[in-house]
Design an enzyme around this catalytic site. Structure first.
Site, PDB file in Angstrom:
ATOM      1  N   THR A  21       0.852  -1.248   0.035  1.00 42.77           N
ATOM      2  CA  THR A  21      -0.118   0.026  -0.013  1.00 42.77           C
ATOM      3  C   THR A  21       0.743   1.193  -0.045  1.00 42.77           C
ATOM      4  O   THR A  21       2.065   1.061   0.341  1.00 42.77           O
ATOM      5  CB  THR A  21      -1.016   0.076   1.369  1.00 42.77           C
ATOM      6  OG1 THR A  21      -0.270  -0.014   2.345  1.00 42.77           O
ATOM      7  CG2 THR A  21      -1.778  -1.085   1.094  1.00 42.77           C
ATOM      8  N   ASP A  22       0.198   2.207  -0.327  1.00 38.44           N
ATOM      9  CA  ASP A  22       0.781   3.725  -0.349  1.00 38.44           C
ATOM     10  C   ASP A  22       0.423   4.199   1.127  1.00 38.44           C
ATOM     11  O   ASP A  22       0.017   3.526   2.079  1.00 38.44           O
ATOM     12  CB  ASP A  22       0.293   4.676  -1.503  1.00 38.44           C
ATOM     13  CG  ASP A  22      -1.111   4.581  -1.336  1.00 38.44           C
ATOM     14  OD1 ASP A  22      -1.865   4.446  -0.353  1.00 38.44           O
ATOM     15  OD2 ASP A  22      -1.624   5.377  -2.276  1.00 38.44           O
ATOM     16  N   ALA A  23       0.892   5.570   1.427  1.00 40.38           N
ATOM     17  CA  ALA A  23       0.792   6.026   2.772  1.00 40.38           C
ATOM     18  C   ALA A  23      -0.639   6.222   3.069  1.00 40.38           C
ATOM     19  O   ALA A  23      -1.091   6.231   4.347  1.00 40.38           O
ATOM     20  CB  ALA A  23       1.290   7.835   2.743  1.00 40.38           C
ATOM     21  N   ILE A  60      -3.903   2.478   0.722  1.00 45.79           N
ATOM     22  CA  ILE A  60      -4.371   1.992  -0.966  1.00 45.79           C
ATOM     23  C   ILE A  60      -3.644   1.165  -1.452  1.00 45.79           C
ATOM     24  O   ILE A  60      -2.375   1.776  -1.522  1.00 45.79           O
ATOM     25  CB  ILE A  60      -4.994   3.158  -1.475  1.00 45.79           C
ATOM     26  CG1 ILE A  60      -6.027   4.048  -1.053  1.00 45.79           C
ATOM     27  CG2 ILE A  60      -5.496   2.857  -2.909  1.00 45.79           C
ATOM     28  CD1 ILE A  60      -7.525   3.765  -1.096  1.00 45.79           C
TER      29      ILE A  60
END
Length: 148
Positions: free
Chosen positions: A21-23, A26
């Protein structure tokens, strides 16, 4: 050669981890490609073809081209079902259609098509797909696309 029409759709299941995931929690877009790569590898394995053994036979599968559409986000801890359907088997390539769906509600998150080339491991030059593998995907071994 047409792929197995009407055959049970192959599914690979995986979970979204923090590293995917990103920050914002997601799934980072490129990780869908990794999930689909794993599903293609597991599809081959389910037919009795481990990629590590194919290398010993001087054979590699490499992505020639990829197309992906992103429809909805996967999030941390989601469980995913990734399909790997062979649409076409040619002399030296396979065309896959793939989907990534959230297991909990079957929502389509990402879909793509991939042209996978068969090459010699020692030179990376195109080579014919072994007949045993072609037959594993085929409905009718005598049915080939025009020009093949």
């Amino acid at each position: 050669m047409r792929a197995q029409i009407g055959a049970q759709l192959f599914q690979h299941r995986c979970r979204v981890y923090y590293e995917d995931t990103d920050a914002g929690g997601i799934v980072y877009y490129v990780n869908y490609l990794k999930f689909m790569e794993r599903a293609r590898t597991e599809r081959l394995r389910s037919l009795g073809f481990a990629q590590s053994e194919l290398v010993g036979e001087n054979l590699l599968f490499v992505v020639h081209s990829a197309q992906a559409r992103y429809l909805a986000p996967a999030k941390l801890d989601d469980e995913l079902n990734i399909s790997a359907e062979v649409m076409e088997v040619n002399r030296a390539s396979l065309r896959f259609r793939q989907q990534v769906r959230r297991a909990a509600d079957d929502v389509l998150l990402c879909e793509g098509q991939f042209l996978i080339a068969c090459v010699r491991a020692d030179s990376l030059k195109p080579r014919a797909i072994p007949e045993a593998l072609r037959e594993a995907f085929a409905v009718d071994p005598g049915l080939y696309p025009a020009g093949d």
